[in-house]
Write an enzyme that holds these catalytic residues in place. Structure first.
Site, short mmCIF file in Angstrom:
data_model
loop_
_atom_site.label_atom_id
_atom_site.label_comp_id
_atom_site.label_asym_id
_atom_site.label_seq_id
_atom_site.Cartn_x
_atom_site.Cartn_y
_atom_site.Cartn_z
N SER A 1 0.81 -1.22 0.00
CA SER A 1 0.00 0.00 0.00
C SER A 1 0.84 1.27 0.00
CB SER A 1 -0.87 -0.01 1.26
OG SER A 1 -1.44 1.25 1.49
N GLU B 1 0.22 3.60 1.78
CA GLU B 1 0.30 4.01 3.18
C GLU B 1 1.71 3.77 3.74
OE1 GLU B 1 -1.95 5.37 5.73
OE2 GLU B 1 -2.64 6.14 3.83
N TYR C 1 -1.52 0.14 10.57
CA TYR C 1 -1.79 -0.49 9.26
C TYR C 1 -0.57 -0.34 8.35
CZ TYR C 1 -3.66 -0.96 4.51
OH TYR C 1 -3.86 -1.32 3.19
P1 NAP Z 1 -11.54 -4.57 1.79
O1 NAP Z 1 -12.68 -4.23 0.89
O2 NAP Z 1 -11.53 -4.07 3.19
O3 NAP Z 1 -11.44 -6.18 1.81
C1 NAP Z 1 -10.63 -6.83 2.75
C2 NAP Z 1 -10.83 -8.31 2.60
O4 NAP Z 1 -10.00 -8.98 3.57
C3 NAP Z 1 -12.26 -8.79 2.85
O5 NAP Z 1 -12.56 -9.85 1.99
C4 NAP Z 1 -12.17 -9.29 4.29
O6 NAP Z 1 -13.15 -10.28 4.60
C5 NAP Z 1 -10.79 -9.92 4.25
N1 NAP Z 1 -10.25 -10.17 5.58
C6 NAP Z 1 -10.23 -9.34 6.65
N2 NAP Z 1 -9.67 -9.94 7.70
C7 NAP Z 1 -9.32 -11.19 7.30
C8 NAP Z 1 -8.74 -12.30 7.94
N3 NAP Z 1 -8.41 -12.27 9.24
N4 NAP Z 1 -8.53 -13.43 7.22
C9 NAP Z 1 -8.90 -13.49 5.91
N5 NAP Z 1 -9.47 -12.47 5.26
C10 NAP Z 1 -9.69 -11.33 5.95
O7 NAP Z 1 -10.15 -4.13 1.13
P2 NAP Z 1 -9.82 -3.75 -0.40
O8 NAP Z 1 -10.04 -2.30 -0.58
O9 NAP Z 1 -10.47 -4.72 -1.28
O10 NAP Z 1 -8.25 -3.96 -0.40
C11 NAP Z 1 -7.68 -5.22 -0.77
C12 NAP Z 1 -6.25 -5.29 -0.24
O11 NAP Z 1 -5.48 -4.24 -0.80
C13 NAP Z 1 -6.14 -5.12 1.27
O12 NAP Z 1 -5.04 -5.92 1.68
C14 NAP Z 1 -5.79 -3.66 1.45
O13 NAP Z 1 -5.09 -3.46 2.65
C15 NAP Z 1 -4.92 -3.43 0.23
N6 NAP Z 1 -4.91 -2.07 -0.32
C16 NAP Z 1 -6.09 -1.44 -0.60
C17 NAP Z 1 -6.05 -0.20 -1.21
C18 NAP Z 1 -7.33 0.54 -1.57
O14 NAP Z 1 -7.26 1.73 -1.80
N7 NAP Z 1 -8.46 -0.15 -1.68
C19 NAP Z 1 -4.82 0.40 -1.53
C20 NAP Z 1 -3.64 -0.29 -1.24
C21 NAP Z 1 -3.69 -1.55 -0.65
P3 NAP Z 1 -14.63 -9.86 5.15
O15 NAP Z 1 -15.43 -9.50 3.93
O16 NAP Z 1 -15.08 -11.10 5.82
O17 NAP Z 1 -14.44 -8.70 6.07
O1 F7E Z 2 -9.16 8.08 4.07
C1 F7E Z 2 -9.58 11.48 5.32
C2 F7E Z 2 -8.64 10.56 6.08
O2 F7E Z 2 -10.10 5.97 4.99
C3 F7E Z 2 -8.67 8.96 3.09
C4 F7E Z 2 -7.33 2.13 2.47
O3 F7E Z 2 -7.88 1.46 1.36
O4 F7E Z 2 -6.12 3.65 1.06
C5 F7E Z 2 -7.08 3.57 2.09
O5 F7E Z 2 -6.62 4.26 3.25
C6 F7E Z 2 -8.41 10.33 3.70
C7 F7E Z 2 -7.61 10.27 5.00
O6 F7E Z 2 -8.45 5.91 3.06
C8 F7E Z 2 -12.84 11.04 6.84
O7 F7E Z 2 -8.11 11.21 7.24
C9 F7E Z 2 -11.57 12.69 6.26
O8 F7E Z 2 -6.64 11.28 4.99
O9 F7E Z 2 -10.73 6.69 2.65
P1 F7E Z 2 -9.71 6.61 3.71
P2 F7E Z 2 -6.92 5.80 3.48
O10 F7E Z 2 -6.72 6.07 4.92
O11 F7E Z 2 -6.14 6.64 2.53
C10 F7E Z 2 -4.83 3.08 1.38
C11 F7E Z 2 -3.94 3.22 0.16
C12 F7E Z 2 -4.93 1.71 1.91
O12 F7E Z 2 -4.03 0.89 1.71
C13 F7E Z 2 -6.03 1.45 2.88
O13 F7E Z 2 -6.30 0.04 2.96
O14 F7E Z 2 -9.67 10.90 4.02
N1 F7E Z 2 -10.92 11.55 5.93
N2 F7E Z 2 -12.75 12.40 6.83
C14 F7E Z 2 -11.68 10.51 6.27
N3 F7E Z 2 -11.51 9.18 6.12
C15 F7E Z 2 -12.49 8.35 6.55
N4 F7E Z 2 -12.35 7.01 6.38
N5 F7E Z 2 -13.63 8.83 7.14
C16 F7E Z 2 -13.86 10.17 7.32
O15 F7E Z 2 -14.87 10.57 7.85
#
Ligand code: NAP
Ligand code: F7E
Length: 345
Positions: A137, A139, A161
């Site tokens: 990520s 992050e 995270y």
């Molecule tokens: P998501 O919608 O939150 O999906 C997370 C998945 O992980 C769900 O299927 C969840 O199952 C499963 N999970 C949670 N805890 C688990 C456990 N203990 N054992 C097995 N499975 C588990 O996340 P996403 O947005 O699709 O992201 C996919 C991956 O990419 C994640 O690893 C995330 O950290 C990473 N990532 C996401 C982003 C982004 O912007 N979306 C960016 C960079 C990296 P349940 O449905 O049962 O909760």
């Molecule tokens: O926040 C701000 C918050 O929770 C984005 C995950 O998929 O991307 C995701 O992480 C921004 C942050 O995503 C609210 O403070 C303001 O600056 O949508 P987010 P994230 O933290 O960037 C990365 C790449 C991953 O890997 C992660 O799995 O928005 N923000 N107000 C808020 N965020 C949330 N959630 N809720 C608010 O009310």
């Protein structure tokens, strides 16, 4: 060997019930893969994002198979890998919410960091030559050392995270270097979609803007509106995951759009789409602030473009409109149901 005689390729996806897992399952099924997914036992249905594949139990696509398991259970992972014999393993499972990781730092580490090494060990144990993708990520860049961020940018995670993901990132490289495994990190910047979880900021905004437009709520409470993110479309990003595993050599890649927008700009676009002014409805609530914030993310995906031939197709405006239009349809349905209930004698 003709196209028809080729053995069917098998993929195993952890996190298949999540946003990315469901798009990746669609993508791989369309390419003829047999897709196996790890799902957690839950007291309520957690396969909503797979429903379009799984709609009628009698017509279930036999190329999609789900297995109960958990990233905290190494023995179970080993058993599933042995049974499935995958050609490709995509580790997308995670406690993926940054704010929640401050409330559950140890659990987040157990799943996101130790879970990844459990899976790598299970794979190494079986001796299968499967290719491995780790969902790393942006992050991990956290308090960014340079902008835009690329593969060579130093890491400085700002949350439990981000720290957990950094551990998994290095173990993926370690298993590649130590055991010659075909293991890749995709360093993905934020990617969103109508299937995005409703507590991430983009979806929280599109759900609220459309519900406000339909008279179902009045106020949206948010945290830091100044944060900037490089937001792309999840459907585009899963293709990059697959491309990484089709190369001759394993490597790590940044996947991003190369454009950054603030939360305010997202609010402008989403509320603008439904003809509202967000300033009339949004209140800042400090409960949504994080102990440490990632202020700015902007990715440089030049390496993915050059080596994988990958490019994002959906623009920021297309993405916002896609999410708003989807959520507006949901809000209209909700209004109709609510009105019908209220009009019932
Ligand atoms: P998501 O919608 O939150 O999906 C997370 C998945 O992980 C769900 O299927 C969840 O199952 C499963 N999970 C949670 N805890 C688990 C456990 N203990 N054992 C097995 N499975 C588990 O996340 P996403 O947005 O699709 O992201 C996919 C991956 O990419 C994640 O690893 C995330 O950290 C990473 N990532 C996401 C982003 C982004 O912007 N979306 C960016 C960079 C990296 P349940 O449905 O049962 O909760
Ligand atoms: O926040 C701000 C918050 O929770 C984005 C995950 O998929 O991307 C995701 O992480 C921004 C942050 O995503 C609210 O403070 C303001 O600056 O949508 P987010 P994230 O933290 O960037 C990365 C790449 C991953 O890997 C992660 O799995 O928005 N923000 N107000 C808020 N965020 C949330 N959630 N809720 C608010 O009310």
């Amino acid at each position: 060997m003709s196209e028809n005689d080729k053995p069917i390729r098998r993929a195993l996806i952890t996190g298949i019930t999540g946003q990315d897992g469901s798009y990746l399952a669609d993508f791989l099924l369309a390419r003829g893969y047999q897709v196996h997914g790890l799902i957690r036992r839950s007291s309520s249905f957690n396969t909503g994002r797979l429903e379009h594949i799984y709609q009628d139990p009698h017509e279930t696509d036999p190329r999609l198979r789900l297995h109960y398991g958990d990233l905290t259970d190494g023995a179970g992972l080993r058993e599933i890998i042995t049974r499935v014999q995958p050609d490709e393993v995509y580790n997308l499972g995670a406690q993926s919410h940054v704010r929640v990781s401050f409330d559950q730092p140890v659990y987040t580490t157990q799943v996101d960091a130790v879970g990844a090494i459990r899976l790598l060990e299970a794979l190494r144990d079986t001796g299968l030559p499967a290719r491995f993708y780790q969902a790393s990520s942006s992050e991990m860049f956290g308090k960014v050392a340079q902008t835009p961020q690329r593969e060579t940018t130093p890491f400085h995670p700002r949350s439990p995270y981000g720290c957990a993901k950094l551990y998994a990132y290095w173990q993926t490289i370690n298993y590649r270097e130590s055991y010659g495994m075909f293991a890749c990190n995709g360093i993905l910047f934020n990617h969103e979609s109508p299937r995005r979880g409703e507590t991430f900021v983009t979806r929280k905004i599109t759900r609220a803007a459309t519900r406000i437009a339909e008279g179902l709520q009045d106020t949206l409470y948010l945290g830091n509106l100044d944060a900037r993110r490089d937001w792309g479309f999840a459907g585009d990003f899963v293709e990059a995951m697959w491309l990484m595993l089709q190369q001759d050599e394993p490597d790590d890649y940044v996947v991003a759009t190369g454009q950054s927008h603030s939360v305010r700009e997202f609010l402008d676009a989403a509320f603008g789409r439904v003809g509202l002014n967000w300033q009339d409805h949004v209140r800042v609530d400090r409960r949504y602030y994080r102990p440490a914030e990632v202020d700015l993310l902007l990715g440089d995906a030049a390496k993915a473009r050059r080596k994988l031939g990958w490019r994002p197709r959906v623009t920021f405006d297309d993405l916002v409109n896609m999410m708003v239009d989807h959520d507006w349809a949901l809000a209209r349905e909700e209004r109709v149901v609510r009105q019908a209930r209220e009009n019932r004698p």
